[in-house]
Write a protein that holds these residues in place. Structure first.
Motif, PDB file in Angstrom:
ATOM      1  N   SER A  13      -8.059  -7.933   2.602  1.00 27.64           N
ATOM      2  CA  SER A  13      -7.634  -8.966   1.923  1.00 27.64           C
ATOM      3  C   SER A  13      -8.539  -8.661   0.713  1.00 27.64           C
ATOM      4  O   SER A  13      -8.391  -8.939  -1.085  1.00 27.64           O
ATOM      5  CB  SER A  13      -7.265 -10.061   1.363  1.00 27.64           C
ATOM      6  OG  SER A  13      -6.392  -9.989   2.226  1.00 27.64           O
ATOM      7  N   LEU A  16      -7.400  -5.038  -1.116  1.00 23.81           N
ATOM      8  CA  LEU A  16      -6.502  -5.223  -1.986  1.00 23.81           C
ATOM      9  C   LEU A  16      -6.140  -6.481  -2.216  1.00 23.81           C
ATOM     10  O   LEU A  16      -5.974  -6.732  -1.471  1.00 23.81           O
ATOM     11  CB  LEU A  16      -5.088  -4.377  -0.864  1.00 23.81           C
ATOM     12  CG  LEU A  16      -3.830  -4.047  -1.734  1.00 23.81           C
ATOM     13  CD1 LEU A  16      -4.204  -2.777  -2.635  1.00 23.81           C
ATOM     14  CD2 LEU A  16      -3.068  -3.252  -0.236  1.00 23.81           C
ATOM     15  N   SER A  17      -5.391  -6.576  -3.486  1.00 29.05           N
ATOM     16  CA  SER A  17      -5.386  -7.957  -4.203  1.00 29.05           C
ATOM     17  C   SER A  17      -3.607  -8.199  -3.483  1.00 29.05           C
ATOM     18  O   SER A  17      -2.950  -7.414  -3.003  1.00 29.05           O
ATOM     19  CB  SER A  17      -4.776  -7.500  -5.435  1.00 29.05           C
ATOM     20  OG  SER A  17      -3.727  -8.745  -5.571  1.00 29.05           O
ATOM     21  N   ASP A  18      -3.329  -9.395  -3.071  1.00 29.33           N
ATOM     22  CA  ASP A  18      -1.888  -9.647  -2.512  1.00 29.33           C
ATOM     23  C   ASP A  18      -0.780  -9.426  -3.020  1.00 29.33           C
ATOM     24  O   ASP A  18       0.135  -9.596  -2.757  1.00 29.33           O
ATOM     25  CB  ASP A  18      -2.169 -11.656  -2.462  1.00 29.33           C
ATOM     26  CG  ASP A  18      -3.036 -11.661  -1.139  1.00 29.33           C
ATOM     27  OD1 ASP A  18      -2.949 -10.900  -0.537  1.00 29.33           O
ATOM     28  OD2 ASP A  18      -2.895 -13.109  -0.863  1.00 29.33           O
ATOM     29  N   ASP A  19      -1.548  -8.650  -4.158  1.00 26.76           N
ATOM     30  CA  ASP A  19      -0.041  -8.833  -5.162  1.00 26.76           C
ATOM     31  C   ASP A  19       0.086  -7.410  -5.302  1.00 26.76           C
ATOM     32  O   ASP A  19       0.515  -6.900  -6.460  1.00 26.76           O
ATOM     33  CB  ASP A  19       0.211  -9.351  -6.619  1.00 26.76           C
ATOM     34  CG  ASP A  19       0.088 -10.995  -6.277  1.00 26.76           C
ATOM     35  OD1 ASP A  19      -0.245 -11.705  -5.361  1.00 26.76           O
ATOM     36  OD2 ASP A  19      -1.064 -11.974  -6.922  1.00 26.76           O
ATOM     37  N   SER A  64      -2.330  -5.398   2.260  1.00 31.63           N
ATOM     38  CA  SER A  64      -2.718  -7.079   2.020  1.00 31.63           C
ATOM     39  C   SER A  64      -2.746  -7.379   3.270  1.00 31.63           C
ATOM     40  O   SER A  64      -2.018  -8.051   4.020  1.00 31.63           O
ATOM     41  CB  SER A  64      -3.638  -7.833   0.593  1.00 31.63           C
ATOM     42  OG  SER A  64      -2.660  -8.741   0.820  1.00 31.63           O
TER      43      SER A  64
END
Ligand SMILES: Nc1ncnc2c1ncn2[C@@H]1O[C@H](COP(=O)(O)OP(=O)(O)O)[C@@H](O)[C@H]1O
Ligand SMILES: [Mg+2]
Length: 455
Positions: A13, A16-19, A64
């Motif tokens: 995470s 890479l962003s959660d979105d 993520s």
């Protein structure tokens, strides 16, 4: 057209962003998935806003780690992916939930007791087809229908919180569990909220089945005369018109509680009771006396009274047949297998739970006393009857089934008859798993789940 399979990987995470999702560019082009625009990621009841970044020369999907865990996934899964432009949703699935009776948390390698091997087999088969499966029990259902606590197999069993599945296969083994308010509410609510589909919704009752199928002129030829038993007039009428009649508890199974009645002389009637150890017989000097002997039981047990059939036999033991019918990838009924069961010594019921033995339908027919004239097309006719009956259940009983076990008989005149229909056909499934081998019935179940969920 089925949704393409795709490998889904978790990325730290911090990176890479959660979105944001990273998706292979070739698939994005093929499925017309727009880059950099707000979309909704779906997995069962799970919803999350995302944007998609294309990755050149890559076939998979990267998510993520946090999102991955919230979806109830573990490393390295293959799922199917579908994009719907109208609603801008990117769906992963199918997510299949199997509702089983109970868990044994004290046995970490066998959390579902005897059916654990079946659960492993289903997990393997899902992996091959790009589906994700988990197992849960009524005890794990709370009053909220937002998520489910279930078990996933990945090099060992893991308990985790998962989204509500796209498809639920109800494998509860008792009516008591099935009728729990939490279970009923769960099955209703997940359909309303998430469009989830439940199959093998309920147990069937023997009277309900025969009453329903009588409505279909095309099925009448398979139905031995059958009625709900309420009074002596009906009892006498059946006992005097047929050489033998069967009384069956309408909610019975495994040959339990079945009584056969035959006239053995002008003033002599015999009742045979199916017990675990064999047949217990009692003789009565009149029909009212026989009826009186069972009317006590009738206060607590409802019976179906059915015309007795002279089943084909092997060495004096009655033989009958069990067809497994399942819906396929097009949602249509098919016959997965037909096996035969030969009654044990001193039994008039052929249930395996009562000492019956299993064999191939063709072999049993060849060894039986069925006249040669009727043998050639007997298997094809059993097949046909099973299909007709499964379709009839769908038409005349308002509940959703994907799998039915149909008990059929052939009489000594070569005619095919329906004995009963089971909506929980493999409820005590403990077939030992040959490592890596997946039975056609297991594959078919997943194909139907894919059909139901559009994957
Ligand atoms: N009408 C009948 N005539 C002859 N034998 C029957 C009849 N009905 C049932 N049987 C025998 O009894 C067994 C059990 O009956 P079934 O209706 O399948 O009840 P269960 O739910 O207990 O399995 C059958 O598999 C068959 O061997
Ligand atoms: Mg049966």
């Amino acid at each position: 057209m089925s949704a393409p399979k795709i490998n889904v990987q978790a990325i730290s995470s911090g990176i890479l962003s959660d979105d944001v999702l990273m998706l292979g560019e070739p698939l994005m082009k093929k499925s017309k998935i727009p880059a950099g625009q707000p979309l909704t990621l779906q997995f069962g009841s799970f919803r999350h806003p995302v944007t998609v970044v294309p990755v050149p020369r890559y076939e998979g999907l990267r998510i993520s780690q946090t999102l991955f865990r919230r979806m109830g996934l573990h490393t390295g899964v293959t799922l199917r992916l579908q994009y719907r432009a109208q609603t801008r949703t990117l769906s992963l699935g199918p997510l299949i939930g199997v509702l089983v009776s109970r868990e044994y948390p004290a046995q970490p390698d066998k959390p579902f007791g005897d059916i654990t091997m079946f659960c492993r087999e289903l997990t393997d088969a899902c992996r091959k087809q790009g589906a994700y499966v988990y197992f849960f029990t009524p005890a794990a259902l709370g009053s909220s229908q937002a998520a489910v606590e279930g078990w996933v197999y990945n090099e060992g069993w893991h308990r985790m919180v998962l989204p509500v599945p796209n498809v639920v296969n109800n494998r509860l083994t008792t009516r008591k569990l099935e009728n729990l308010p939490d279970v009923q509410q769960f099955m209703r609510e997940i359909n309303v909220r998430y469009g989830s589909r439940v199959f093998n919704e309920k147990f069937l009752d023997k009277s309900e089945v025969f009453e329903a199928l009588k409505k279909d002129p095309g099925l009448q030829r398979y139905l031995p005369e059958s009625h709900s038993l309420h009074n002596f007039a009906m009892f006498r009428s059946m006992c005097t018109r047929y050489p033998s009649v069967f009384l069956k508890p309408v909610r019975g199974s495994l040959g339990k509680g079945i009584i056969r009645i035959t006239q053995t002389g002008a003033e002599s009637w015999q009742a045979s009771y199916a017990t675990v150890n064999g047949t217990r017989k009692l003789t009565f000097s009149s029909l009212p006396k026989l009826y009186a002997s069972i009317s006590g039981k009738m206060k607590s047990v409802r019976y179906l009274i059915q015309q007795g059939l002279s089943l084909i036999e092997i060495g004096g033991r009655p033989v009958d047949f069990r067809a497994l019918t399942q819906k396929n990838a097009d949602g249509e009924w098919t016959v997965t297998s037909v096996v035969s069961r030969t009654a044990g010594n001193d039994h008039f019921v052929s249930n395996l739970a009562r000492g019956g033995t299993l064999s191939k339908a063709r072999e049993a027919i060849a060894k039986s006393n069925l006249p040669v004239l009727y043998r050639g097309d007997a298997s094809a006719r059993l097949h046909r009857a099973a299909l007709d009956i499964a379709r009839g259940i769908d038409t005349y009983i308002p509940a959703h089934f994907g799998e039915l076990g149909i008990d059929l008989a052939i009489d000594t005149a070569g005619r095919i008859w329906l004995l009963e229909v089971n909506s929980k056909p493999s409820k005590n499934d403990n077939t030992p798993l040959t490592e890596g081998k997946i039975r056609p019935s297991v594959r078919m179940m997943i194909q139907y789940a894919r059909f139901l969920s559009g994957f």
